[in-house]
Design a protein around this motif. Sequence first.
Motif, PDB file in Angstrom:
ATOM      1  N   THR A  43       0.841  -1.182   0.000  1.00  0.00           N
ATOM      2  CA  THR A  43       0.000   0.000   0.000  1.00  0.00           C
ATOM      3  C   THR A  43       0.881   1.239   0.000  1.00  0.00           C
ATOM      4  N   VAL A  44       0.335   2.299  -0.533  1.00  0.00           N
ATOM      5  CA  VAL A  44       1.038   3.580  -0.538  1.00  0.00           C
ATOM      6  C   VAL A  44       0.022   4.671  -0.241  1.00  0.00           C
ATOM      7  N   SER A  45       0.379   5.602   0.621  1.00  0.00           N
ATOM      8  CA  SER A  45      -0.462   6.742   0.955  1.00  0.00           C
ATOM      9  C   SER A  45       0.220   8.017   0.480  1.00  0.00           C
ATOM     10  N   PHE A  46      -0.567   8.937  -0.029  1.00  0.00           N
ATOM     11  CA  PHE A  46      -0.008  10.174  -0.562  1.00  0.00           C
ATOM     12  C   PHE A  46      -1.067  11.266  -0.485  1.00  0.00           C
ATOM     13  N   GLU A  47      -0.615  12.494  -0.575  1.00  0.00           N
ATOM     14  CA  GLU A  47      -1.509  13.640  -0.481  1.00  0.00           C
ATOM     15  C   GLU A  47      -1.974  14.071  -1.871  1.00  0.00           C
ATOM     16  N   VAL A  48      -3.248  14.422  -1.949  1.00  0.00           N
ATOM     17  CA  VAL A  48      -3.841  14.889  -3.201  1.00  0.00           C
ATOM     18  C   VAL A  48      -4.550  16.209  -2.931  1.00  0.00           C
ATOM     19  N   ALA A  49      -4.278  17.205  -3.746  1.00  0.00           N
ATOM     20  CA  ALA A  49      -4.931  18.499  -3.599  1.00  0.00           C
ATOM     21  C   ALA A  49      -6.325  18.449  -4.217  1.00  0.00           C
ATOM     22  N   CYS A  50      -7.321  18.956  -3.474  1.00  0.00           N
ATOM     23  CA  CYS A  50      -8.681  19.021  -3.981  1.00  0.00           C
ATOM     24  C   CYS A  50      -9.360  20.254  -3.398  1.00  0.00           C
ATOM     25  N   ALA A  51     -10.639  20.405  -3.694  1.00  0.00           N
ATOM     26  CA  ALA A  51     -11.358  21.593  -3.245  1.00  0.00           C
ATOM     27  C   ALA A  51     -11.385  21.722  -1.732  1.00  0.00           C
ATOM     28  N   GLN A  52     -11.312  20.578  -1.028  1.00  0.00           N
ATOM     29  CA  GLN A  52     -11.339  20.576   0.440  1.00  0.00           C
ATOM     30  C   GLN A  52      -9.945  20.742   1.044  1.00  0.00           C
ATOM     31  N   GLY A  53      -8.940  20.938   0.200  1.00  0.00           N
ATOM     32  CA  GLY A  53      -7.570  21.029   0.677  1.00  0.00           C
ATOM     33  C   GLY A  53      -6.838  19.727   0.429  1.00  0.00           C
ATOM     34  N   GLU A  54      -5.728  19.520   1.102  1.00  0.00           N
ATOM     35  CA  GLU A  54      -4.950  18.283   0.948  1.00  0.00           C
ATOM     36  C   GLU A  54      -5.707  17.113   1.579  1.00  0.00           C
ATOM     37  N   GLN A  55      -5.858  16.033   0.810  1.00  0.00           N
ATOM     38  CA  GLN A  55      -6.517  14.821   1.293  1.00  0.00           C
ATOM     39  C   GLN A  55      -5.569  13.642   1.114  1.00  0.00           C
ATOM     40  N   THR A  56      -5.627  12.695   2.035  1.00  0.00           N
ATOM     41  CA  THR A  56      -4.777  11.512   1.959  1.00  0.00           C
ATOM     42  C   THR A  56      -5.507  10.390   1.236  1.00  0.00           C
ATOM     43  N   VAL A  57      -4.875   9.855   0.213  1.00  0.00           N
ATOM     44  CA  VAL A  57      -5.410   8.725  -0.551  1.00  0.00           C
ATOM     45  C   VAL A  57      -4.482   7.544  -0.331  1.00  0.00           C
ATOM     46  N   THR A  58      -5.058   6.374  -0.083  1.00  0.00           N
ATOM     47  CA  THR A  58      -4.279   5.149   0.122  1.00  0.00           C
ATOM     48  C   THR A  58      -4.708   4.103  -0.892  1.00  0.00           C
ATOM     49  N   LEU A  59      -3.758   3.623  -1.685  1.00  0.00           N
ATOM     50  CA  LEU A  59      -4.040   2.642  -2.722  1.00  0.00           C
ATOM     51  C   LEU A  59      -3.201   1.392  -2.508  1.00  0.00           C
ATOM     52  N   SER A  60      -3.762   0.273  -2.939  1.00  0.00           N
ATOM     53  CA  SER A  60      -3.066  -1.010  -2.876  1.00  0.00           C
ATOM     54  C   SER A  60      -2.578  -1.376  -4.276  1.00  0.00           C
ATOM     55  N   TYR A  61      -1.435  -2.043  -4.328  1.00  0.00           N
ATOM     56  CA  TYR A  61      -0.877  -2.408  -5.630  1.00  0.00           C
ATOM     57  C   TYR A  61       0.050  -3.598  -5.469  1.00  0.00           C
ATOM     58  N   THR A  62       0.390  -4.226  -6.577  1.00  0.00           N
ATOM     59  CA  THR A  62       1.457  -5.230  -6.618  1.00  0.00           C
ATOM     60  C   THR A  62       2.476  -4.771  -7.645  1.00  0.00           C
ATOM     61  N   ARG A  63       3.726  -5.150  -7.420  1.00  0.00           N
ATOM     62  CA  ARG A  63       4.801  -4.744  -8.325  1.00  0.00           C
ATOM     63  C   ARG A  63       5.703  -5.946  -8.570  1.00  0.00           C
ATOM     64  N   LYS A  64       5.972  -6.208  -9.831  1.00  0.00           N
ATOM     65  CA  LYS A  64       6.751  -7.392 -10.182  1.00  0.00           C
ATOM     66  C   LYS A  64       7.485  -7.146 -11.485  1.00  0.00           C
ATOM     67  N   GLY A  65       8.709  -7.672 -11.581  1.00  0.00           N
ATOM     68  CA  GLY A  65       9.455  -7.626 -12.827  1.00  0.00           C
ATOM     69  C   GLY A  65      10.491  -6.529 -12.864  1.00  0.00           C
ATOM     70  N   THR A  66      11.192  -6.457 -13.979  1.00  0.00           N
ATOM     71  CA  THR A  66      12.223  -5.445 -14.197  1.00  0.00           C
ATOM     72  C   THR A  66      12.068  -4.882 -15.606  1.00  0.00           C
ATOM     73  N   GLY A  67      12.550  -3.665 -15.776  1.00  0.00           N
ATOM     74  CA  GLY A  67      12.462  -3.011 -17.071  1.00  0.00           C
ATOM     75  C   GLY A  67      11.737  -1.701 -16.940  1.00  0.00           C
ATOM     76  N   ALA A  68      11.245  -1.193 -18.062  1.00  0.00           N
ATOM     77  CA  ALA A  68      10.500   0.062 -18.050  1.00  0.00           C
ATOM     78  C   ALA A  68       9.197  -0.117 -17.281  1.00  0.00           C
ATOM     79  N   PRO A  69       8.814   0.851 -16.448  1.00  0.00           N
ATOM     80  CA  PRO A  69       7.573   0.711 -15.662  1.00  0.00           C
ATOM     81  C   PRO A  69       6.334   0.681 -16.558  1.00  0.00           C
ATOM     82  N   LEU A  70       5.422  -0.228 -16.230  1.00  0.00           N
ATOM     83  CA  LEU A  70       4.142  -0.359 -16.921  1.00  0.00           C
ATOM     84  C   LEU A  70       3.052  -0.452 -15.859  1.00  0.00           C
ATOM     85  N   VAL A  71       2.182   0.546 -15.795  1.00  0.00           N
ATOM     86  CA  VAL A  71       1.103   0.597 -14.814  1.00  0.00           C
ATOM     87  C   VAL A  71      -0.163   0.023 -15.444  1.00  0.00           C
TER      88      VAL A  71
END
Length: 276
Positions: free
Chosen positions: A4-32
């Motif tokens: 998981t990664v948490s980060f700040e996002v600017a919106c009309a209400q000010g800075e909000q914290t968003v937390t997303l889950s992900y998996t990461r595997k492999g090597t080379g150029a990043p592909l989301v």
Amino acid sequence: MSATVSFEVACAQGEQTVTLSYTRKGTGAPLVLLHGIGHHRQVWDPVIPALAAERDVIAVDLPGCGESLALPEGMAHDLPTMNTVLAALFEALDLERPHVAGNSLGGLLALDLARARLVRSVTALSPGGFWNAAERRYAFAVLMTMRQIAQRMPRPVVERLARPAIGRTLMTSTVYARPGRRSPEAVVAETLALANAQGFFETLRSGRTVQFSDDIVGMPVTVAWGNRDRLLIPRQGVRAKGVIPGARLVRLPGCGHVPMNDDPALVARVLLDGSR
């Protein structure tokens, strides 16, 4: 393993914290990789081994889907907000203009990121946004019906239905052309993901006014469509090519709306070619 990664996002209400889950595997150029509405990142599992041999693959659970938390209260479930959230995700993961691929809603999000020049290339599998009014109403009605059925079925019923191939066909033939290939465990997991997806209705509602109409120049764009897509019918791919003349339009024979499970080898090759 997920992270998981948490980060700040600017919106009309000010800075909000968003937390997303992900998996990461492999090597080379990043592909989301970005999934569709009400789905989860595991929908990409059939193609990740082939992709990870050549790419640093990051499969993301979109906000409110899979293991990701919902957007904070007051943040809209629309394209501008998701564009901002995903741009902040790239920064949090130290991804500078990654390649991006998406399916359905994820394909639309990927194209919107390309329009904003936030990615290096885009591959969109049956993306939303190229419908006419009747096609959009049909697709949204089907999605709402699928969601209601998923919410009303107790988990033991879902598990029993998913065991035989005929049950998996009844449950998933709208999105898969070859539903019998999907494992029972995967069908159970994605049915529960659909039932529990937060922001589902808000996302559909915001999509009522979405029509992708901007050309994307100066970067590789691939649009791929299964010829057995029963949700967003294949002629929408021709419209996408008309909107983005420089895009490579690829047909996926024998594939449905979510083609990664129908033909993993073909889809992986399209994704790798699109991100070269």
